[in-house]
Structures are given as structure tokens and as C-alpha cells.
Enzyme design. Structure first.
Site, PDB file in Angstrom:
ATOM      1  N   HIS A  57      39.112  41.271  41.372  1.00 13.48           N
ATOM      2  CA  HIS A  57      39.305  39.895  41.854  1.00 13.48           C
ATOM      3  C   HIS A  57      38.023  39.083  42.011  1.00 13.48           C
ATOM      4  O   HIS A  57      38.076  37.909  42.368  1.00 13.48           O
ATOM      5  CB  HIS A  57      40.046  39.900  43.195  1.00 13.48           C
TER       6      HIS A  57
HETATM    7  N1  UDP Z   1      44.013  45.936  49.661  1.00 15.04           N
HETATM    8  C1  UDP Z   1      45.361  45.760  50.000  1.00 15.04           C
HETATM    9  N2  UDP Z   1      46.231  45.433  48.996  1.00 15.04           N
HETATM   10  C2  UDP Z   1      45.850  45.280  47.686  1.00 15.04           C
HETATM   11  C3  UDP Z   1      44.485  45.442  47.372  1.00 15.04           C
HETATM   12  C4  UDP Z   1      43.587  45.761  48.377  1.00 15.04           C
HETATM   13  O1  UDP Z   1      45.749  45.927  51.151  1.00 15.04           O
HETATM   14  O2  UDP Z   1      46.708  44.974  46.845  1.00 15.04           O
HETATM   15  C5  UDP Z   1      43.068  46.256  50.747  1.00 15.04           C
HETATM   16  C6  UDP Z   1      42.157  47.431  50.493  1.00 15.04           C
HETATM   17  O3  UDP Z   1      42.722  48.623  50.974  1.00 15.04           O
HETATM   18  C7  UDP Z   1      40.915  47.060  51.276  1.00 15.04           C
HETATM   19  C8  UDP Z   1      40.905  45.559  51.253  1.00 15.04           C
HETATM   20  O4  UDP Z   1      42.197  45.152  50.851  1.00 15.04           O
HETATM   21  O5  UDP Z   1      41.054  47.483  52.622  1.00 15.04           O
HETATM   22  C9  UDP Z   1      39.866  45.048  50.290  1.00 15.04           C
HETATM   23  O6  UDP Z   1      40.002  43.682  50.164  1.00 15.04           O
HETATM   24  P1  UDP Z   1      39.467  42.888  48.901  1.00 15.04           P
HETATM   25  O7  UDP Z   1      39.343  43.822  47.761  1.00 15.04           O
HETATM   26  O8  UDP Z   1      40.349  41.691  48.760  1.00 15.04           O
HETATM   27  O9  UDP Z   1      38.060  42.339  49.399  1.00 15.04           O
HETATM   28  P2  UDP Z   1      36.576  42.933  49.372  1.00 15.04           P
HETATM   29  O10 UDP Z   1      36.598  44.246  50.092  1.00 15.04           O
HETATM   30  O11 UDP Z   1      36.134  43.034  47.967  1.00 15.04           O
HETATM   31  O12 UDP Z   1      35.772  41.912  50.126  1.00 15.04           O
END
Ligand code: UDP
Length: 367
Positions: A205
Site C-alpha cells: 500500500h
Molecule cells: N492489517 C490488518 N488488515 C489488513 C492488513 C493489515 O488488520 O488487511 C494490520 C496488520 O496486522 C498490522 C497493521 O494493519 O498490524 C499494519 O498497517 P499498515 O500496513 O496499514 O500500516 P504500516 O504498518 O505500514 O504503517
């Protein structure tokens, strides 16, 4: 003592769930969540609050625009007014999203001290919006709570006084440990007709991966090619769905028999999918950490990571500049590692489910 915690996006909700639970045990603290509205769709917001039993926000901003500079300006303005009138003793900010920076600016200009949870992470790529958000938020924070020792090193090198830096561990892992038993009651792979450890989970994403056609095309080609090894389960982030459609790539994935496209998953479902995957391909910060903790082989589609402990202690491997053929080989080799492969460095230090408690102890003592 009144504490505000600002959240805006999916990963913030998970981190705040752990912090809210730790603050709940302190009756002397009036803990209030404010939601900026950055993620507001039911599958990216409401579902997380319901599933993780997070109290509804004290205040919600109705954002006029999700364009970063407009969003940050509105958060600074509206949340700044709220801080000015309610004068909390501290503001907790988590992570590195645009809402975090909006909150940091609002607090700076209203004199509210900031506690940044997940401070000091650096990937040394100043062009990355998240990196700018991290650096600027750390600059204005009074308390800098870190998840790994590399973060302490960065903060000290940037001239931040060591009395303000607290290595507490990882609140994302607190949440994971707390919700794992509930997640294990589910069997999402079975519902999808898959057996455990037989599939590749994919989440992509980051803007630099999805908004440029050549890069997104490369990712889709990679997915098609690696689906020879194992079926792919791909919960598609709304922004990724938008760009896949725009570049006419969604159809390629829809036509791929070995690819199961899903809407963004709620947390318990996603953790269940992650814990039972053979491998995860991601560009997410949180997923790199969760796969490290669960010892699931992880391929990160990025040139660098601000979470190097996932490389030294986990089964994380970066890919970015290689050709698709080279990447397919790397994924194939990584797939042969299983969750039984010993972690090189053991579980990262202080990723023990008690990080939020440490944050609360330090803040309540110092306030
Ligand atoms: N996650 C979720 N559903 C999904 C994809 C990810 O609950 O379909 C959770 C994942 O377990 C993690 C968090 O979202 O705890 C990560 O968020 P994201 O990847 O959006 O953001 P980043 O960590 O890259 O800032």
C-alpha cells in the site's frame, strides 16, 4: 491527569488499543482518543474499534480532503483549537502517518507536551513522506519511546538528549500478544479452501509502490510469477485497489486463478492469515514487525527498512532493484525457509507485551 491520544490510520488504531488498555488500569488518568478521520471507511476504521474494544473517540475531525497538505493543515487547525481549549497534560502520538505530523504541529503551537510512541525509526530516505513525518514529530516530542535500539542510536545522533529517550519495546507486539488467542479461534485459510503454510500472504500500500505504473506493474508481474510456487492471498488496501484499477492491472489479478483477492481484513482475521502463511510479501511497517515476532518468512518490497531488527532478528529480506526473474528466485528460496527456521537473533529485545505498561509508568511518574 488528562492525556489525549491522536489516531488517524489503521496501524494507529492497533497501537492505541494496547496503550488504552494500559492506561485504563490507572484510574487517575483521564485518557481520551481523538480521531483525525484519515482512515474513516468501516473496513479501515470502525471494524478495528469494534473488534479491539477501543472506546469511541472523544472527538472526530470531519476531514474535507485527504490530500496530505490540506489534511495536515485541517488537523493542525481543528485539533490545535481542541488542545488550546482542553489543555491536556500530554498528547500521545503513534507512528508516522500524516495525522501524526498534524498532531505534532498542533501540540507544538499550543504548548502541549508530546509523547511519540515508535520514535527514532529511520530508513535514510528523505523522499519518503513517512520518514519526514518521523523526523519532524521526533523533533517536537518531549518523550521519545523507542521499539528497537537502532532508534536510540538515530535519536542520539540527531542531538536529542538521552534523558528524553526511553527504549520500551513495541506496542504493536503488545497488541499482537493480547489478541492472538482470539485470532486463533478463527480459521480464515480453511474458509478460503487453503491449508496452513500453503499460501503467500501479500499486502502492498505504500504510495511509492502503488502510484507509479511501472512499479505497480512489476509487483503484479512478480505476483503472477510467484503464484507458480503457492497461491496468493491478497487483502487489497483501498488506495492499492484505486491504482490497480487506474492502471488496468486489477483485471490481471482477478483473472489469476491462484490469487485470492480480499477486501482489507479486520485485525483478528489478518493476524490469523499471517500466522498461518508460508510467507508474507509486504511493504507494511507493522507487518514486517509482526512477521518477525511470529517467525514467518517475510519479503519486503522496499529498498530500505526503518526497522532493521526485522532483518537481523527476523526472517525479513528486502527486494526492490532486482529484476522480476531475480525476485522470483529470491521468493522461491525464502519460501523454503519455514517458521521452524530458527530466528537468527532471537525475539527482538523488549518485544514482550509490556511496552505500553512501560510508557504509562514513565508518563505517570514524570507528569
Ligand atoms: N492489517 C490488518 N488488515 C489488513 C492488513 C493489515 O488488520 O488487511 C494490520 C496488520 O496486522 C498490522 C497493521 O494493519 O498490524 C499494519 O498497517 P499498515 O500496513 O496499514 O500500516 P504500516 O504498518 O505500514 O504503517
Amino acid at each position: 491527569m488528562k492525556v489525549f491520544a491522536l489516531v488517524g490510520a489503521r496501524p494507529n488504531f492497533i497501537k492505541i488499543a494496547a496503550l488504552e488498555r494500559a492506561f485504563r488500569s490507572k484510574s487517575a488518568v483521564d485518557f481520551n482518543i481523538i480521531h483525525t478521520g484519515q482512515h474513516s471507511a468501516p473496513e479501515m476504521y470502525d471494524r478495528f474499534f469494534e473488534q479491539l474494544s477501543i472506546p469511541r473517540p472523544h472527538y472526530e475531525i470531519a476531514l474535507h480532503s485527504k490530500i496530505p497538505h490540506r489534511m495536515i493543515a485541517q488537523i493542525t487547525h481543528e485539533f490545535g483549537d481542541l488542545l488550546f481549549s482542553e489543555k491536556p497534560d500530554a498528547l500521545i502520538l503513534v507512528g508516522d502517518v500524516n495525522s501524526t505530523l498534524g498532531g505534532a504541529l498542533a501540540a507544538l503551537k499550543t504548548g502541549v507536551p508530546v509523547a511519540h510512541v515508535e520514535a527514532g525509526l529511520r530508513c535514510a530516505d528523505p523522499n519518503l513522506p513517512e520518514e519526514a513525518n518521523r523526523v519532524l514529530t521526533d523533533r517536537v516530542s518531549r518523550w521519545l519511546f523507542t521499539t528497537e535500539t537502532s532508534a536510540n542510536t538515530h535519536l542520539l545522533a540527531e542531538g536529542i538528549d538521552k534523558s528524553r529517550i526511553h527504549f520500551v519495546g513495541n506496542v504493536m507486539i503488545d497488541a499482537l500478544l493480547h489478541y492472538l488467542p482470539l485470532s486463533r479461534l478463527l480459521d480464515v485459510p480453511k474458509q478460503l479452501g487453503l491449508s496452513d503454510r500453503s499460501y503467500i500472504l501479500c499486502t502492498i500500500h505504500r504510495n511509492f509502490n502503488i502510484t507509479r505504473e511501472a512499479v505497480l506493474r512489476k509487483i503484479v508481474t512478480l505476483m503472477k510469477d510467484v503464484s507458480r510456487y503457492a497461491p496468493i492471498v491478497f487483502p487489497v488496501h483501498p488506495n492499492t485497489a484505486f491504482w490497480l484499477q487506474k492502471f488496468d492491472l486489477l483485471r490481471d489479478l482477478e483473472q489469476l486463478e491462484t490469487c485470492i483477492l480480499l477486501p482489507p481484513q479486520a485485525y483478528l482475521e489478518f493476524v490469523n492469515l499471517l500466522e498461518n502463511a508460508a510467507l508474507v510479501v509486504t511493504d507494511s511497517g507493522g507487518v514486517q514487525e509482526e512477521s518477525t515476532f511470529l517467525n514467518i518468512p517475510c519479503i519486503t518490497f522496499r529498498p530500505s527498512t526503518e526497522r532493521p531488527v526485522t532483518l537481523t532478528n527476523g526472517l525479513n529480506r528486502l527486494i526492490y532493484h532486482e529484476t522480476v526473474e531475480e525476485m522470483v528466485e529470491i521468493v522461491g528460496a525464502h519460501l523454503k525457509k519455514t517458521s521452524n527456521t530458527a530466528r537468527t537473533g532471537g525475539a527482538p529485545e523488549l518485544w514482550d507485551g509490556k511496552a505500553a505498561e512501560r510508557v504509562v509508568e514513565i508518563l505517570t511518574q514524570e507528569l
